[in-house]
Design a protein around this motif. Sequence first.
Motif, short mmCIF file in Angstrom:
data_model
loop_
_atom_site.label_atom_id
_atom_site.label_comp_id
_atom_site.label_asym_id
_atom_site.label_seq_id
_atom_site.Cartn_x
_atom_site.Cartn_y
_atom_site.Cartn_z
N ALA A 158 28.66 56.16 58.02
CA ALA A 158 29.82 55.33 58.33
C ALA A 158 29.55 53.87 57.97
N TYR A 159 28.33 53.43 58.14
CA TYR A 159 28.00 52.05 57.79
C TYR A 159 28.20 51.81 56.29
N GLU A 160 27.77 52.76 55.47
CA GLU A 160 27.95 52.61 54.02
C GLU A 160 29.42 52.65 53.64
N VAL A 161 30.18 53.51 54.29
CA VAL A 161 31.61 53.57 54.01
C VAL A 161 32.30 52.29 54.47
N PHE A 162 31.85 51.75 55.60
CA PHE A 162 32.41 50.49 56.07
C PHE A 162 32.30 49.40 55.01
N GLY A 163 31.16 49.34 54.32
CA GLY A 163 30.99 48.36 53.26
C GLY A 163 32.01 48.54 52.15
N LYS A 164 32.32 49.78 51.83
CA LYS A 164 33.33 50.04 50.80
C LYS A 164 34.72 49.62 51.28
N VAL A 165 35.01 49.90 52.55
CA VAL A 165 36.32 49.57 53.08
C VAL A 165 36.53 48.06 53.17
N VAL A 166 35.47 47.31 53.42
CA VAL A 166 35.57 45.85 53.41
C VAL A 166 36.05 45.38 52.04
N VAL A 167 35.46 45.92 50.99
CA VAL A 167 35.87 45.55 49.63
C VAL A 167 37.30 46.00 49.37
N ALA A 168 37.64 47.21 49.82
CA ALA A 168 39.00 47.71 49.64
C ALA A 168 40.02 46.82 50.35
N ALA A 169 39.68 46.34 51.54
CA ALA A 169 40.58 45.44 52.28
C ALA A 169 40.79 44.14 51.51
N GLU A 170 39.71 43.59 50.99
CA GLU A 170 39.80 42.36 50.20
C GLU A 170 40.69 42.56 48.98
N GLN A 171 40.48 43.66 48.27
CA GLN A 171 41.29 43.94 47.07
C GLN A 171 42.76 44.15 47.42
N THR A 172 43.00 44.90 48.51
CA THR A 172 44.37 45.18 48.92
C THR A 172 45.12 43.89 49.20
N LEU A 173 44.52 43.01 49.99
CA LEU A 173 45.17 41.76 50.34
C LEU A 173 45.35 40.86 49.13
N TRP A 174 44.32 40.74 48.34
CA TRP A 174 44.38 39.87 47.15
C TRP A 174 45.51 40.31 46.21
N ASN A 175 45.63 41.59 45.99
CA ASN A 175 46.59 42.10 45.02
C ASN A 175 48.04 41.99 45.49
N VAL A 176 48.29 42.10 46.80
CA VAL A 176 49.67 42.13 47.29
C VAL A 176 50.18 40.75 47.72
N LEU A 177 49.30 39.81 47.94
CA LEU A 177 49.75 38.50 48.43
C LEU A 177 50.75 37.80 47.51
N PRO A 178 50.60 37.84 46.19
CA PRO A 178 51.61 37.17 45.36
C PRO A 178 53.03 37.68 45.62
N ALA A 179 53.19 38.98 45.78
CA ALA A 179 54.52 39.53 46.09
C ALA A 179 54.98 39.07 47.46
N MET A 180 54.08 39.04 48.43
CA MET A 180 54.45 38.61 49.77
C MET A 180 54.86 37.14 49.78
N LEU A 181 54.13 36.32 49.04
CA LEU A 181 54.46 34.90 48.98
C LEU A 181 55.78 34.66 48.27
N ALA A 182 56.16 35.57 47.40
CA ALA A 182 57.44 35.46 46.67
C ALA A 182 58.60 36.05 47.45
N GLY A 183 58.33 36.50 48.69
CA GLY A 183 59.40 37.09 49.50
C GLY A 183 59.74 38.51 49.11
N LYS A 184 58.82 39.18 48.44
CA LYS A 184 59.07 40.55 47.97
C LYS A 184 58.01 41.50 48.54
N THR A 185 57.77 41.42 49.83
CA THR A 185 56.76 42.26 50.48
C THR A 185 57.15 43.73 50.36
#
Length: 302
Positions: A158-185
């Motif tokens: 689970a610790y190793e998977v947690f490390g992967k999920v941290v990266v996935a969370a970062e990627q998820t937020l980074w990729n969707v923020l432009p749409a959210m900032l444009a009012g297109k969430t």
Amino acid sequence: MKAVVFAYRNVGVRCLKVLLARGFDIALVVTHEDNPQETIWFESVSSLCRQRGIPFIAPADPATPELQAQVAALQPDFIFSFYYRHMLPVALLAQARHGAFNMHGSLLPKYRGRVPINWAVLHGETTTGATLHEMAAKPDAGAIVAQTAVPILPDDTAYEVFGKVVVAAEQTLWNVLPAMLAGKTPKLPNDLSQGSYFGGRKPADGEIDWNQPAQRVYNLFRAVAPPYPGAWSIIKDHTFVIEKAYLSDNLIENLPANLPRGLAVVDNRIVGVCGDGRALLINELLADGKTVTPEALQNILL
């Protein structure tokens, strides 16, 4: 854009950094005081806030009128929750002009609730991930904004998977923020009937039932392996905790027939014999907090 952020642990640190990199004004961070009885193996949100000069508080309860008034006075555009441990009241969420969003450590609607990574490993899943979703009155029940999948390999803890999920969370937020900032969430369905909900886990839940098949015992070990409290077994008044283990029949040759279930020593190696006759090869075992050798275990078992 102005944000109030509820955050803790590595996901909280990384997602805060993403917001800063995308130009957000972080008006306030709400985090937790570290529990002295808990093993602190993760990054510190409060330390990041001190480094970056971000105002932060760590109230015991986020559902107070005082905190709601403080957030309302800040007039945030967004409220984010990144691995914050408490549910946030709907009245608090309503203070955000453009919505309130949570980052969850699973591919919703599967594994809603507490410690989703540990539950996914325990159940032998081969995939999990991170999901950004709208916050609602029920936990992890709001519309899905974005998600990113990661693999769970057969021997991942689970610790190793947690490390992967941290990266996935970062990627998820980074990729969707432009749409959210444009009012297109994006708002995708989160069909709870197709998912699952799980509560928290306690150290006592790591007790091994050696009558279970070897794969289930191995999944339990992987789900609670250090830095989590570990999979454990009590034999002759000694508490044994598995630190490192591997499941492979090829590594355990000449396994004697009719070995009793539980810990044993075979060819000067420690094994854990399971209900289906297969065994875990245990590379590191603690007895009452101290490393135990095959010879020492053999003496205990006699």
